[in-house]
Design a protein around this motif. Structure first.
Motif, mmCIF file in Angstrom:
data_model
loop_
_atom_site.group_PDB
_atom_site.id
_atom_site.type_symbol
_atom_site.label_atom_id
_atom_site.label_comp_id
_atom_site.label_asym_id
_atom_site.label_seq_id
_atom_site.Cartn_x
_atom_site.Cartn_y
_atom_site.Cartn_z
ATOM 1 N N UNK A 285 0.840 -1.186 0.000
ATOM 2 C CA UNK A 285 0.000 0.000 0.000
ATOM 3 C C UNK A 285 0.879 1.242 0.000
ATOM 4 N N UNK A 286 0.299 2.333 -0.447
ATOM 5 C CA UNK A 286 0.975 3.630 -0.432
ATOM 6 C C UNK A 286 -0.099 4.700 -0.287
ATOM 7 N N UNK A 287 0.188 5.727 0.479
ATOM 8 C CA UNK A 287 -0.735 6.863 0.591
ATOM 9 C C UNK A 287 -0.600 7.752 -0.638
ATOM 10 N N UNK A 288 -1.658 8.468 -0.948
ATOM 11 C CA UNK A 288 -1.642 9.358 -2.111
ATOM 12 C C UNK A 288 -0.467 10.335 -2.041
ATOM 13 N N UNK A 289 -0.242 10.923 -0.890
ATOM 14 C CA UNK A 289 0.838 11.905 -0.748
ATOM 15 C C UNK A 289 2.205 11.302 -1.037
ATOM 16 N N UNK A 290 2.359 10.006 -0.792
ATOM 17 C CA UNK A 290 3.645 9.334 -0.992
ATOM 18 C C UNK A 290 3.751 8.624 -2.338
ATOM 19 N N UNK A 291 2.708 8.678 -3.136
ATOM 20 C CA UNK A 291 2.683 7.977 -4.420
ATOM 21 C C UNK A 291 3.680 8.609 -5.372
ATOM 22 N N UNK A 292 4.664 7.827 -5.795
ATOM 23 C CA UNK A 292 5.703 8.283 -6.711
ATOM 24 C C UNK A 292 5.898 7.187 -7.745
ATOM 25 N N UNK A 293 5.440 7.428 -8.947
ATOM 26 C CA UNK A 293 5.485 6.406 -9.985
ATOM 27 C C UNK A 293 6.897 6.074 -10.448
#
Length: 194
Positions: A174-182
């Motif tokens: 899982x990843x939070x939106x703020x931490x999402x880095x493609x």
């Protein structure tokens, strides 16, 4: 790390954020805003955004409940996959769309947590994909009248077990939106304890 050969690309899979699906969803506005932020991040990174749209008696094609919420805009050329079952892969064109784009890694957001999100995550892993859930960009409605836990517990439980889900040669997490880095190779590497 996907077990699918020649599939180096990532796609953001947006599942069923339709008017009739999220009308009574838990924390609807915040979740829709997080989905929109994830879509923006994917587009900025040049990552494919694939939209999934459920069809049923309550979500008949071309009706207002069937349409995506107005806060989200499907971009020109972004594929839209129609489905009838919880698993977005089941009896749909999703696998063909992902193969065409060389996708072996999915980032998943949308609704409903306890049905289509869970089914799609498991469907992806069993088909050889890496699958990361955006932990604050999925939701469900209150189904306690049918014996389900409250929606915030359904969401928390799904985040918990997907954070630690494992399969040979595939990654979950899982990843939070703020931490999402493609650009990060293992999006679920920063495991969280929701």
């Amino acid at each position: 790390m996907t077990t699918l050969s020649d599939r180096p690309n990532t796609a953001l899979l947006v599942v069923d954020v339709q008017n009739g699906v999220v009308a009574r969803a838990h924390d609807r506005d915040a979740v829709v805003a997080n989905v929109a932020a994830a879509v923006d991040k994917a587009r900025e990174a040049g990552v494919d955004v694939v939209w999934v749209q459920h069809n049923s008696a309550d979500l008949a094609a071309d009706t207002e409940p069937w349409r995506y919420v107005p806060e989200l805009t499907i971009g020109a050329g972004e594929p839209v996959v129609q489905k009838r079952y919880g698993d977005s892969f089941e009896d749909t064109s999703l696998e063909d769309v992902l193969a065409e784009h060389g996708v072996g890694r999915l980032v998943v957001a949308g609704a409903q947590t306890d049905e289509c999100i869970r089914s799609t995550l498991h469907g992806a892993i069993t088909r050889g994909y890496d699958a990361t859930l955006v932990s604050d960009a999925h939701t469900t409605e209150d189904l306690t009248a049918y014996g389900a836990p409250p929606p915030e517990q359904v969401i928390a439980h799904t985040n918990l077990y997907w954070t630690y889900h494992e399969a040979p040669g595939r990654t979950a997490g899982t990843v939070r939106t703020a931490d999402l880095d493609f650009a990060v190779a293992d999006l679920g590497a920063g495991r969280e304890d929701d």
